[in-house]
Design a protein around this motif. Structure first.
Motif, PDB file in Angstrom:
ATOM      1  N   ALA A 232       0.835  -1.197   0.000  1.00 26.38           N
ATOM      2  CA  ALA A 232       0.000   0.000   0.000  1.00 26.38           C
ATOM      3  C   ALA A 232       0.873   1.252   0.000  1.00 26.38           C
ATOM      4  O   ALA A 232       1.935   1.287   0.612  1.00 26.38           O
ATOM      5  N   TYR A 233       0.423   2.278  -0.712  1.00 26.90           N
ATOM      6  CA  TYR A 233       1.130   3.555  -0.725  1.00 26.90           C
ATOM      7  C   TYR A 233       0.119   4.684  -0.585  1.00 26.90           C
ATOM      8  O   TYR A 233      -1.073   4.525  -0.843  1.00 26.90           O
ATOM      9  N   SER A 234       0.612   5.844  -0.157  1.00 21.18           N
ATOM     10  CA  SER A 234      -0.267   6.983   0.066  1.00 21.18           C
ATOM     11  C   SER A 234       0.545   8.262  -0.067  1.00 21.18           C
ATOM     12  O   SER A 234       1.760   8.224  -0.309  1.00 21.18           O
ATOM     13  N   ASN A 235      -0.133   9.401   0.107  1.00 20.06           N
ATOM     14  CA  ASN A 235       0.522  10.710   0.064  1.00 20.06           C
ATOM     15  C   ASN A 235       0.787  11.202   1.479  1.00 20.06           C
ATOM     16  O   ASN A 235      -0.050  11.029   2.380  1.00 20.06           O
ATOM     17  N   PHE A 236       1.942  11.829   1.683  1.00 21.85           N
ATOM     18  CA  PHE A 236       2.312  12.357   2.986  1.00 21.85           C
ATOM     19  C   PHE A 236       2.887  13.760   2.828  1.00 21.85           C
ATOM     20  O   PHE A 236       3.520  14.069   1.820  1.00 21.85           O
ATOM     21  N   ILE A 237       2.670  14.588   3.834  1.00 23.42           N
ATOM     22  CA  ILE A 237       3.330  15.889   3.920  1.00 23.42           C
ATOM     23  C   ILE A 237       4.399  15.779   4.994  1.00 23.42           C
ATOM     24  O   ILE A 237       4.101  15.500   6.165  1.00 23.42           O
TER      25      ILE A 237
END
Length: 246
Positions: A232-237
């Motif tokens: 799984a991958y996602s967006n991060f700040i």
């Protein structure tokens, strides 16, 4: 029945952006200009895919589908970022990227749809996929080759108790490959200290999903499902420090 499908996609587009890096005080008022930028971000994309399906109604209760699919993709994006003052631009070699991506994909699949009785129906199938891709950033020599083979079974069973009550259970294993945009390594600056950057080395997400469904009178439904996702991958700040600047 026989179904043959061939898709050919090729496009090239220019993406150019220019602007100013302004200096602001703590109240947000403009106090000066600290530089200008001019970015040249072209996109060059090619894809050729072919699919062949064969379907046969083996009996009044059983239908069979057999198919193969192939796809070839090539992407070449030579991204150049320029910084300057008074329109005297110089190439920013740290930000400029020359990104190349190639992918070869093939799969074979089959499925059976079987009507057990007036109340019971069943679907079962399987799909084998093989993918080979190479992603590289030519300016720095960073590259990655990835080869993987996956098997994706599917199963579904439905039961119509009566005209108002229908039950179903299904299990599927699926794949979601990262899009070309997510594999795009170039930066997009929103202001001098905030930018977006993607990951050209993402692996595909693999889904295992089991689902139970109840439908009443074709109007109301209750669904209970369980999913497990691998890679799984996602967006991060996240904070970053570059040239002693946060």
């Amino acid at each position: 029945n026989i179904d043959v499908n061939i898709d050919y996609n090729k496009f090239y587009q220019e993406q150019n952006s220019a602007g100013n890096f302004n200096q602001l005080d703590q109240q947000g008022n403009l106090t000066g200009n600290i530089g200008v930028y001019n970015n040249h971000l072209p996109q060059n994309f090619f894809n050729l895919s072919e699919r062949f399906d064969y379907g046969n109604q083996l009996s009044n209760h059983l239908k069979w589908i057999l198919g193969i699919q192939f796809s070839q993709t090539q992407v070449d994006n030579n991204l150049k970022y320029y910084n300057g003052y008074s329109n005297n631009y110089t190439l920013d070699t740290a930000l400029s990227k020359h990104y190349a991506y190639t992918e070869n994909y093939g799969s074979g699949y089959t499925s059976f749809a079987y009507t057990i009785s007036d109340k019971w129906q069943m679907n079962i199938g399987g799909r084998i996929e093989t993918t080979q891709y190479n992603t590289q950033e030519k300016n720095t020599g960073i590259s990655k080759d990835s080869n993987y083979v996956n098997f994706f079974p599917s199963f579904g069973l439905s039961y119509a108790a009566n005209a108002k009550n229908n039950f179903g259970f299904s299990f599927t294993r699926k794949i979601m490959r990262p899009s070309i945009e997510l594999l795009f390594p170039g930066r997009t600056y929103y202001n001098p200290t905030f930018f977006a950057q993607n990951n050209p080395f993402l692996q595909p997400q693999l889904y295992n999903n089991a689902e139970f469904t109840y439908v009443y009178n074709n109007l109301f439904s209750i669904v209970a499902s369980y999913s497990h996702i691998q890679n799984a991958y996602s967006n991060f700040i996240v904070p970053a420090v570059q040239t002693n600047q946060n």
